[in-house]
Write a protein that holds these residues in place. Structure first.
Motif, mmCIF file in Angstrom:
data_model
loop_
_atom_site.group_PDB
_atom_site.id
_atom_site.type_symbol
_atom_site.label_atom_id
_atom_site.label_comp_id
_atom_site.label_asym_id
_atom_site.label_seq_id
_atom_site.Cartn_x
_atom_site.Cartn_y
_atom_site.Cartn_z
ATOM 1 N N TYR A 70 0.810 -1.220 0.000
ATOM 2 C CA TYR A 70 0.000 0.000 0.000
ATOM 3 C C TYR A 70 0.841 1.266 0.000
ATOM 4 O O TYR A 70 0.302 2.364 0.029
ATOM 5 N N ALA A 71 2.160 1.064 -0.098
ATOM 6 C CA ALA A 71 3.009 2.242 -0.344
ATOM 7 C C ALA A 71 2.802 2.728 -1.778
ATOM 8 O O ALA A 71 3.321 3.770 -2.169
ATOM 9 N N ARG A 72 1.994 1.980 -2.551
ATOM 10 C CA ARG A 72 1.716 2.386 -3.923
ATOM 11 C C ARG A 72 0.995 3.732 -3.980
ATOM 12 O O ARG A 72 0.867 4.319 -5.049
ATOM 13 N N PHE A 73 0.534 4.225 -2.819
ATOM 14 C CA PHE A 73 -0.089 5.559 -2.829
ATOM 15 C C PHE A 73 0.907 6.601 -3.316
ATOM 16 O O PHE A 73 0.528 7.685 -3.740
ATOM 17 N N MET A 74 2.214 6.260 -3.261
ATOM 18 C CA MET A 74 3.234 7.193 -3.751
ATOM 19 C C MET A 74 3.017 7.505 -5.233
ATOM 20 O O MET A 74 3.418 8.554 -5.720
ATOM 21 N N CYS A 75 2.375 6.565 -5.957
ATOM 22 C CA CYS A 75 2.106 6.788 -7.391
ATOM 23 C C CYS A 75 1.134 7.945 -7.605
ATOM 24 O O CYS A 75 1.156 8.593 -8.649
ATOM 25 N N PHE A 76 0.254 8.206 -6.600
ATOM 26 C CA PHE A 76 -0.729 9.279 -6.767
ATOM 27 C C PHE A 76 -0.026 10.619 -7.019
ATOM 28 O O PHE A 76 -0.549 11.476 -7.688
ATOM 29 N N TYR A 77 1.188 10.749 -6.434
ATOM 30 C CA TYR A 77 1.916 12.019 -6.607
ATOM 31 C C TYR A 77 2.625 12.089 -7.960
ATOM 32 O O TYR A 77 3.270 13.055 -8.284
ATOM 33 N N ARG A 78 2.558 11.005 -8.734
ATOM 34 C CA ARG A 78 3.263 10.983 -10.022
ATOM 35 C C ARG A 78 2.272 11.018 -11.176
ATOM 36 O O ARG A 78 2.590 10.649 -12.298
ATOM 37 N N GLU A 79 1.050 11.410 -10.847
ATOM 38 C CA GLU A 79 -0.018 11.593 -11.837
ATOM 39 C C GLU A 79 -0.169 10.389 -12.767
ATOM 40 O O GLU A 79 -0.365 10.534 -13.970
ATOM 41 N N GLY A 80 -0.010 9.205 -12.195
ATOM 42 C CA GLY A 80 -0.233 7.975 -12.971
ATOM 43 C C GLY A 80 0.778 7.735 -14.075
ATOM 44 O O GLY A 80 0.582 6.894 -14.947
#
Ligand code: SF4
Length: 279
Positions: free
Chosen positions: A38-48
Motif C-alpha cells: 500500500y506504499a503504492r499511494f506514492m504513485c498518486f503524486y506521479r499523476e499515474g
C-alpha cells in the motif's frame, strides 16, 4: 524500470505510528513491486505516469541531510523504510541505507528495520553497533512456496535467500524477527507449521503478524493475481476470507506455533473485538 537520482530536503520525518519517533526512507518507490503493497499511494503524486514497482528515486544526498538533521534533533526510534525497501537491489550500488545507519548509530538513535532482501547481511557490522537499541531487525516472509511468493512479490528475492539472511544475522548475534505480513488468506496458511520450523532453524526470535489490508488501491492488483493463479480462491475472496473469524483462527494458530517453537509474538493487527474489518 526507471531509476532516478533525486535530492531531498530532509532525511527524518515525524512518524505517526505509535512507538516510533521518525521515519527515514532512502528511496521513493520499490522495485520489488509486491501486489499487496500500500506504499503504492506514492504513485498518486506521479499523476499515474509510472506504475508501482517500475520506478525508484534514489535520494542521493540523504546521508548529508541526515548528518545535518541529527545535530538538532533529540535521539529517538527511527522506522527505516516505511514506504520502500531500504535494501532493494539499487542499494548495492548507492549504499545510502548503509551510510544513514552509520550516522544514526554514531548519534545514539535507535532503529526498526524490515526488508525482503538478503543484502541486509552486508550491514551486519553496523547493525551490531545498535546493540539492544535495534528493534525487530528482520525479514518479511509471507509464505513458504517460492511460486506463491513470486505471484505476490514478483521482483523480491527468493524465500530461500531471505531465510538464509535470517540465519546469517542470528549467527552473528542479532536477535532477528520475521514479519508475516500481510498474512494472505489461502496462501500464507499453506504449510504454516513447516514455515515455523524454518524460522526456528534460522534462529528467529520474534514473529510479527499482520492481516491483509485492502487500501491505497491494492485490491485490483491482488484480484488480478487471484483470478490468474488461484481461481479456486478468487470468487468472493473478500467476503469469504477477509473476516474477523478467519483472522481470529489464524491468531490462535500462530499463538500455538509461537509457544511450540518458543518465539515471542507481536500482533500488528488489533483484536477483532477492537476493530471491524471492512468487507
Ligand atoms: S518490499 Fe515492501 S515497500 Fe517494496 S513493494 Fe514490497 S511491500 Fe512494498
Amino acid at each position: 524500470m526507471i531509476i532516478r537520482e533525486v535530492r531531498c530536503k530532509r532525511a527524518l520525518n515525524p512518524c505517526k505510528i505509535k512507538g516510533f519517533d521518525y521515519t527515514l526512507n532512502p528511496y521513493i518507490g520499490c522495485l520489488h513491486g509486491c501486489v499487496y503493497c500500500y506504499a503504492r499511494f506514492m504513485c498518486f503524486y506521479r499523476e499515474g505516469r509510472e506504475k508501482w514497482g517500475e520506478f525508484v528515486d534514489v535520494k542521493i544526498n540523504i546521508p548529508d541531510a541526515l548528518e545535518e538533521q541529527v545535530k538538532h534533533l533529540k535521539p529517538g526510534i527511527v522506522m527505516i523504510s516505511s514506504v520502500t525497501d531500504a535494501y532493494q537491489a539499487v542499494e548495492k550500488k548507492y549504499q545510502i541505507t548503509r551510510h544513514c545507519l552509520e550516522i544514526l548509530a554514531e548519534n545514539n538513535f535507535q532503529i526498526a528495520l524490515l526488508t525482503k532482501s538478503p543484502l541486509i547481511t552486508r550491514d551486519i557490522d553496523i547493525l551490531k553497533k545498535f546493540g539492544n537499541s535495534i528493534h525487530q531487525p528482520g525479514v518479511t516472509i509471507t509464505c513458504l512456496d517460492e511460486k506463491d511468493a513470486r505471484n505476490f512479490e514478483p521482483k523480491a528475492p527468493s524465500v530461500k535467500s531471505r531465510l538464509k539472511a535470517l540465519e546469517k544475522m542470528s549467527e552473528s548475534g542479532i536477535p532477528t524477527s520475521v514479519f508475516i505480513g500481510p498474512f494472505i488468506p489461502g496462501i500464507s496458511d499453506k504449510n504454516l507449521e513447516e514455515l515455523f520450523k524454518h524460522f526456528r532453524e534460522a534462529g528467529v526470535k520474534t514473529i510479527l503478524l499482520d492481516k491483509l489490508n485492502l487500501k491505497c488501491g491494492n485490491w485490483p492488483e491482488i484480484k488480478k493475481v487471484l483470478d490468474k493463479h488461484y481461481p479456486e480462491l478468487a470468487t468472493d475472496y473478500r467476503r469469504k476470507w477477509l473476516t474477523n473469524e478467519y483472522y481470529e483462527g489464524i491468531r490462535s494458530k500462530v499463538i500455538t506455533l509461537c509457544n511450540r517453537y518458543e518465539f515471542s509474538l507481536n500482533l500488528i493487527f488489533r483484536h477483532p473485538t477492537q476493530t471491524k474489518l471492512k468487507k
